[in-house]
Design a protein around this motif. Structure first.
Motif, PDB file in Angstrom:
ATOM      1  N   VAL A   1      -4.823   7.461   2.963  1.00  0.00           N
ATOM      2  CA  VAL A   1      -4.081   8.304   2.016  1.00  0.00           C
ATOM      3  C   VAL A   1      -5.032   9.042   1.074  1.00  0.00           C
ATOM      4  O   VAL A   1      -4.935  10.244   0.891  1.00  0.00           O
ATOM      5  N   CYS A   2      -5.988   8.311   0.473  1.00  0.00           N
ATOM      6  CA  CYS A   2      -6.811   8.922  -0.581  1.00  0.00           C
ATOM      7  C   CYS A   2      -8.303   8.915  -0.271  1.00  0.00           C
ATOM      8  O   CYS A   2      -9.083   9.558  -0.976  1.00  0.00           O
TER       9      CYS A   2
ATOM     10  N   HIS B   1       0.845  -1.203   0.000  1.00  0.00           N
ATOM     11  CA  HIS B   1       0.000   0.000   0.000  1.00  0.00           C
ATOM     12  C   HIS B   1       0.877   1.248   0.000  1.00  0.00           C
ATOM     13  O   HIS B   1       0.677   2.168  -0.799  1.00  0.00           O
TER      14      HIS B   1
ATOM     15  N   CYS C   1      -5.895  -0.763  -1.450  1.00  0.00           N
ATOM     16  CA  CYS C   1      -6.690   0.383  -1.869  1.00  0.00           C
ATOM     17  C   CYS C   1      -6.644   0.469  -3.391  1.00  0.00           C
ATOM     18  O   CYS C   1      -5.562   0.620  -3.972  1.00  0.00           O
TER      19      CYS C   1
ATOM     20  N   CYS D   1      -5.003   3.828  -4.750  1.00  0.00           N
ATOM     21  CA  CYS D   1      -3.557   3.922  -4.519  1.00  0.00           C
ATOM     22  C   CYS D   1      -2.769   2.844  -5.253  1.00  0.00           C
ATOM     23  O   CYS D   1      -1.630   3.061  -5.639  1.00  0.00           O
TER      24      CYS D   1
ATOM     25  N   CYS E   1      -9.361   4.581   2.924  1.00  0.00           N
ATOM     26  CA  CYS E   1      -7.898   4.600   2.852  1.00  0.00           C
ATOM     27  C   CYS E   1      -7.405   5.889   3.498  1.00  0.00           C
ATOM     28  O   CYS E   1      -7.892   6.960   3.162  1.00  0.00           O
TER      29      CYS E   1
HETATM   30 ZN   LIG Z   1      -5.765   4.967  -1.186  1.00  0.00          ZN
END
Ligand SMILES: [Zn+2]
Length: 288
Positions: A248-249, A184, A266, A269, A246
């Motif tokens: 991150v996003c 990830h 994800c 990602c 997620c």
């Molecule tokens: Zn993500």
């Protein structure tokens, strides 16, 4: 199961709490867990713990003339005990597999949850006598395993990167949880073939492997054995988090299920937004 960071933490914990103490007895509660008979477990009585170390995902408790090596497998864990009963533990249906009594009433239990009994304990004169230890590839945190060495390992390997990362004879220390995390962070599809990674992707994979594991070791070492499991869960960003956003996003974390395990990732990602095929067609977020 404990992977590199947790086994490092358990070893550090035992060095701090058990080194210098003598064993007063060992109870083998689950005989299938014990894989060796020479030296016998009784040989440990009276021996002093000198230290503890990690070999991949194996934990070795080190004595002058012997090493008690544990492979925790999926359901295994170690519990430190400050106040053990004097009476030997009886065989039963509980998770207790092995109990080591130290002077002063302290000691530790090795337990195994679940029905799949795969925990393995070895008492050997040299850790290299344990077949799984002898076959280990370079450690994931070995300084010699630089980007070039990693590229050499991946070259020509027509195997999905997720599976290859958890192959202990290729790289030691990474299991199902941290391979999800590393891929990830590296923004790589778990199904991508190792041989198909570009040099830029290999650099990203190497950097992620180092940062994910180093961060986890830092979080884990110093934790008491009892809080280690919880700390591991808290630190994971995608593993076992299907259905959650997620970090991150914000996309929803997906899951692919296999017969005895599952991986999480994800799509935004890692796979260009496209979900990976899941033969069981289970809905993400539902682990059966
Ligand atoms: Zn993500």
């Amino acid at each position: 199961m404990p992977e590199l960071p947790e086994v490092s933490a358990l070893a550090a914990f035992l060095v701090e709490h058990a080194a210098g103490l003598a064993v007063t007895g060992v109870d083998a509660v689950s005989f299938p867990a014990l894989k060796t008979y020479d030296p016998p477990l009784t040989a440990l009585t009276g021996a002093t713990v000198r230290g503890a170390s990690r070999h991949g995902k194996f934990l070795s408790v080190d004595f002058d003339d012997a090493h008690l090596v544990t492979h925790f497998s999926r359901g295994g864990w170690l519990q430190w005990r400050e106040d053990l009963p004097d009476t030997p533990a009886r065989r039963g249906k509980g998770p207790l597999a092995l109990r080591v009594h130290l002077e002063g009433g302290r000691g530790w239990d090795v337990t195994e949850a679940g029905t799949q009994k795969r925990l393995a304990v070895y008492l050997v004169r040299d850790p290299q006598e344990v077949p799984g230890v002898a076959k280990l590839g370079p450690d994931a945190l070995d300084p010699d395993l630089d980007v070039r060495a990693l590229a050499g390992i991946l070259e020509g390997r027509r195997k999905q990167i997720k599976g290859l990362l958890t192959e202990q004879g290729t790289i030691a220390g990474i299991g199902n949880a941290y391979s999800d995390e590393i891929l990830h962070t590296a923004k790589l599809s778990p199904f991508k073939l190792a041989s198909a990674l570009t040099s830029e992707e290999i650099e990203r994979l190497h950097a992620s492997m180092r940062s994910v594991l180093t961060d986890a070791v830092e979080r884990s070492v110093g934790q008491r054995a009892a809080t280690l499991k919880e700390e591991k869960k808290t630190g994971l960003r995608v593993h076992r988090r299907a259905g959650e956003p997620c970090p991150v996003c914000g996309d929803t974390i997906h899951e692919v299920s296999f017969a005895a395990s599952a991986l999480q990732y994800c799509p935004t990602c890692q796979t260009g937004g496209a979900p990976l095929a899941d033969r069981r067609m289970s809905k993400f977020g539902v682990r059966t």
